[in-house]
Enzyme design. Structure first.
Site, PDB file in Angstrom:
ATOM      1  N   TYR A  81     -62.582  16.951  16.345  1.00  8.64           N
ATOM      2  CA  TYR A  81     -62.988  15.075  16.843  1.00  8.64           C
ATOM      3  C   TYR A  81     -63.740  15.056  17.645  1.00  8.64           C
ATOM      4  O   TYR A  81     -64.186  14.661  18.411  1.00  8.64           O
ATOM      5  CB  TYR A  81     -62.020  13.767  16.948  1.00  8.64           C
ATOM      6  CG  TYR A  81     -60.734  14.595  17.723  1.00  8.64           C
ATOM      7  CD1 TYR A  81     -60.399  15.365  18.267  1.00  8.64           C
ATOM      8  CD2 TYR A  81     -59.519  14.457  17.160  1.00  8.64           C
ATOM      9  CE1 TYR A  81     -59.147  15.451  19.082  1.00  8.64           C
ATOM     10  CE2 TYR A  81     -58.256  15.144  16.923  1.00  8.64           C
ATOM     11  CZ  TYR A  81     -58.166  15.497  18.502  1.00  8.64           C
ATOM     12  OH  TYR A  81     -56.715  15.768  18.799  1.00  8.64           O
ATOM     13  N   ASP A 131     -68.066  15.387  17.761  1.00  9.02           N
ATOM     14  CA  ASP A 131     -68.413  13.703  18.184  1.00  9.02           C
ATOM     15  C   ASP A 131     -67.996  12.767  19.111  1.00  9.02           C
ATOM     16  O   ASP A 131     -68.250  11.563  19.547  1.00  9.02           O
ATOM     17  CB  ASP A 131     -67.926  13.187  16.522  1.00  9.02           C
ATOM     18  CG  ASP A 131     -68.601  13.761  15.557  1.00  9.02           C
ATOM     19  OD1 ASP A 131     -70.144  14.487  15.673  1.00  9.02           O
ATOM     20  OD2 ASP A 131     -68.017  14.282  14.248  1.00  9.02           O
ATOM     21  N   HIS A 132     -66.237  13.104  19.991  1.00  8.85           N
ATOM     22  CA  HIS A 132     -66.306  12.230  20.738  1.00  8.85           C
ATOM     23  C   HIS A 132     -65.750  12.980  22.072  1.00  8.85           C
ATOM     24  O   HIS A 132     -64.447  13.060  21.741  1.00  8.85           O
ATOM     25  CB  HIS A 132     -64.742  11.816  20.009  1.00  8.85           C
ATOM     26  CG  HIS A 132     -64.387   9.942  20.236  1.00  8.85           C
ATOM     27  ND1 HIS A 132     -63.320  10.113  21.558  1.00  8.85           N
ATOM     28  CD2 HIS A 132     -64.406   8.995  19.710  1.00  8.85           C
ATOM     29  CE1 HIS A 132     -62.441   8.837  21.940  1.00  8.85           C
ATOM     30  NE2 HIS A 132     -63.754   8.460  20.703  1.00  8.85           N
ATOM     31  N   PHE A 133     -65.922  13.308  22.879  1.00  7.29           N
ATOM     32  CA  PHE A 133     -68.220  12.334  22.192  1.00  7.29           C
ATOM     33  C   PHE A 133     -68.939  14.314  22.557  1.00  7.29           C
ATOM     34  O   PHE A 133     -68.126  15.211  24.077  1.00  7.29           O
ATOM     35  CB  PHE A 133     -68.311  11.894  23.507  1.00  7.29           C
ATOM     36  CG  PHE A 133     -68.023  10.300  23.220  1.00  7.29           C
ATOM     37  CD1 PHE A 133     -68.801   9.473  22.429  1.00  7.29           C
ATOM     38  CD2 PHE A 133     -66.426  10.260  24.310  1.00  7.29           C
ATOM     39  CE1 PHE A 133     -68.074   7.599  22.238  1.00  7.29           C
ATOM     40  CE2 PHE A 133     -66.268   8.801  23.365  1.00  7.29           C
ATOM     41  CZ  PHE A 133     -67.192   7.837  22.260  1.00  7.29           C
ATOM     42  N   LEU A 143     -63.673  13.240  25.142  1.00  6.58           N
ATOM     43  CA  LEU A 143     -62.605  12.878  24.915  1.00  6.58           C
ATOM     44  C   LEU A 143     -61.498  12.133  24.105  1.00  6.58           C
ATOM     45  O   LEU A 143     -61.965  11.956  22.640  1.00  6.58           O
ATOM     46  CB  LEU A 143     -63.307  11.252  25.017  1.00  6.58           C
ATOM     47  CG  LEU A 143     -63.493  11.328  27.311  1.00  6.58           C
ATOM     48  CD1 LEU A 143     -64.389   9.548  27.436  1.00  6.58           C
ATOM     49  CD2 LEU A 143     -62.920  11.420  27.964  1.00  6.58           C
TER      50      LEU A 143
END
Length: 309
Positions: free
Chosen positions: A199, A202-204, A209
Site C-alpha cells: 500500500y 500509492d499511499h503515498f 504513510l
C-alpha cells in the site's frame, strides 16, 4: 511485495558506517517454517537487509554514481533467526575503498545481540545509472533518512512472544505478535510497519504513510483474538466475533515505515450474544489512533444467513 529491506536509516557517517532498522511483518514474502507454526524470515534473505543498509552507505559516499554488488563473501554466520514481530537493526562498515571496489562488513542485531554477520564482503562498484535513475535513488535515500514524526527508540527490540493465549493464525488478524494477554480482560499486540508493504506504493509515493484503515484493521483484529478466546473459555467455541459497529474513531498521528504499532484492547461488556471493546494504537508511547467497537457473536450458519445471503 517490493524487494526493499531498509525501513529507516538512523545514523550514517559518510563513507565509514551506517545503522538502519527493518521491521519484520507477518506479511513478509520470504517467511519460512523450519518447524510448523514457527515462521521465520529466510536466514539468507535476512542477510539482504544488512547488505542493503551497507549499499546505501557506499552509494551515498560515492555521490550516487555507483551501486555496490557483492562479488566475494568470506563468511556468513547465523546466530539467531528473525521472526515476525521483530525489529532488527542493521549495521554496516566500510573497511577500505578502491577505485572499483570496496571491502566491507555488516551485521544484523536483535536486542543489540548479533543475529547474522557478513564478514569481509568484496563489493564491485557498478555504475548506478546503468541500474536505476540516480535522481530516484537520491529521493529514496532522503525518505529513508527523514526523521520520523516521533523519535524512534535507540535499540531494535525483540518483544516477548506470548505463546499461551496467542491466536493460532496471527496472519489473519493484522497483528504480528501478541506480547500480553489477560483472559477475558485485555490483550496487547504489535504490528510492524515495513516499507515493503504494497500500500505504500500509492499511499503515498512521496511520503509513505500507513493508511488509517490498516491501523483500524489491526485494532479490530486484535480485539477479535481477545473476544474469540473468551468465547472459547465460556464453552461457546462455535461462535465467532463479527464487527457490527465502530465509533469514536480518531486518528491522531501519522505512522510511517520503520514504526512499530502497539495495539492495546480492553474488554468492556461481554455476553453470549455480543461484546464491546475499547482499543488504541500507540507509536513510541504516543497515541496514534483510538476507537470503540461492538461485535455480535455468531455461529457459522447464522453468519452465512446474516452477512452472506
Amino acid at each position: 511485495m517490493r524487494f526493499l529491506f531498509v525501513d529507516r536509516i538512523c545514523a550514517l557517517e559518510k563513507g565509514k558506517r551506517v545503522r538502519a532498522i527493518k521491521n519484520i511483518s507477518g506479511d513478509e514474502g520470504f517467511l519460512a517454517e523450519i518447524f510448523p507454526g514457527l515462521p521465520v524470515l529466510s536466514p539468507v534473505i535476512a542477510a539482504e537487509a544488512a547488505a542493503q543498509a551497507l549499499s546505501w552507505l557506499i552509494v551515498e559516499a560515492r555521490d550516487f554514481a555507483v551501486k555496490p554488488l557483492i562479488t566475494v563473501l568470506d563468511e556468513y554466520v547465523c546466530h539467531k533467526h528473525v521472526q515476525p514481530g521483530d525489529q532488527i537493526a542493521m549495521e554496516g562498515e566500510v573497511e577500505s575503498f578502491q577505485r572499483e571496489s570496496a571491502l566491507a562488513h555488516a551485521r544484523i542485531l536483535i536486542n543489540e545481540t548479533p543475529a547474522i554477520e557478513i564478514n569481509h564482503g568484496v563489493c564491485y562498484l557498478f555504475p548506478l545509472s546503468a541500474l536505476q535513475d540516480p535522481a530516484d535513488a537520491q529521493r529514496q535515500f532522503q525518505h529513508l533518512c527523514e526523521k520520523p514524526f516521533l523519535t524512534a527508540p535507540a535499540a531494535a527490540q525483540r518483544s516477548p512472544l506470548v505463546r499461551e493465549g496467542a491466536a493460532p493464525n496471527l496472519r489473519d488478524s493484522g497483528i504480528d505478535r501478541i506480547i500480553f494477554y489477560e483472559e477475558r480482560q485485555r490483550i496487547v499486540g504489535i504490528k510492524n510497519i515495513t516499507t515493503t508493504a504494497d500500500y505504500f506504493n500509492d499511499h503515498f509515493p512521496r511520503k509513505p504513510l500507513l493508511p488509517g484503515v490498516v491501523i483500524m484493521d489491526a485494532l479490530i483484529g486484535c480485539a477479535r483474538i481477545l473476544i474469540n478466546r473468551a468465547l472459547t473459555a465460556h464453552g461457546w467455541e462455535q461462535m465467532q466475533a463479527v464487527l457490527v459497529r465502530a465509533h469514536k474513531v480518531k486518528f491522531r498521528r501519522f505512522v510511517q515505515p520503520g514504526d512499530q504499532l502497539v495495539v492495546q484492547v480492553q474488554m468492556g461488556e461481554f455476553t453470549e450474544q455480543q461484546s464491546m471493546v475499547h482499543a488504541k494504537a500507540l507509536v513510541h508511547d504516543k497515541v496514534a489512533a483510538t476507537l470503540a467497537a461492538e461485535f455480535c457473536h455468531l455461529d457459522r450458519d447464522t453468519y452465512l444467513k446474516t452477512f452472506l445471503s
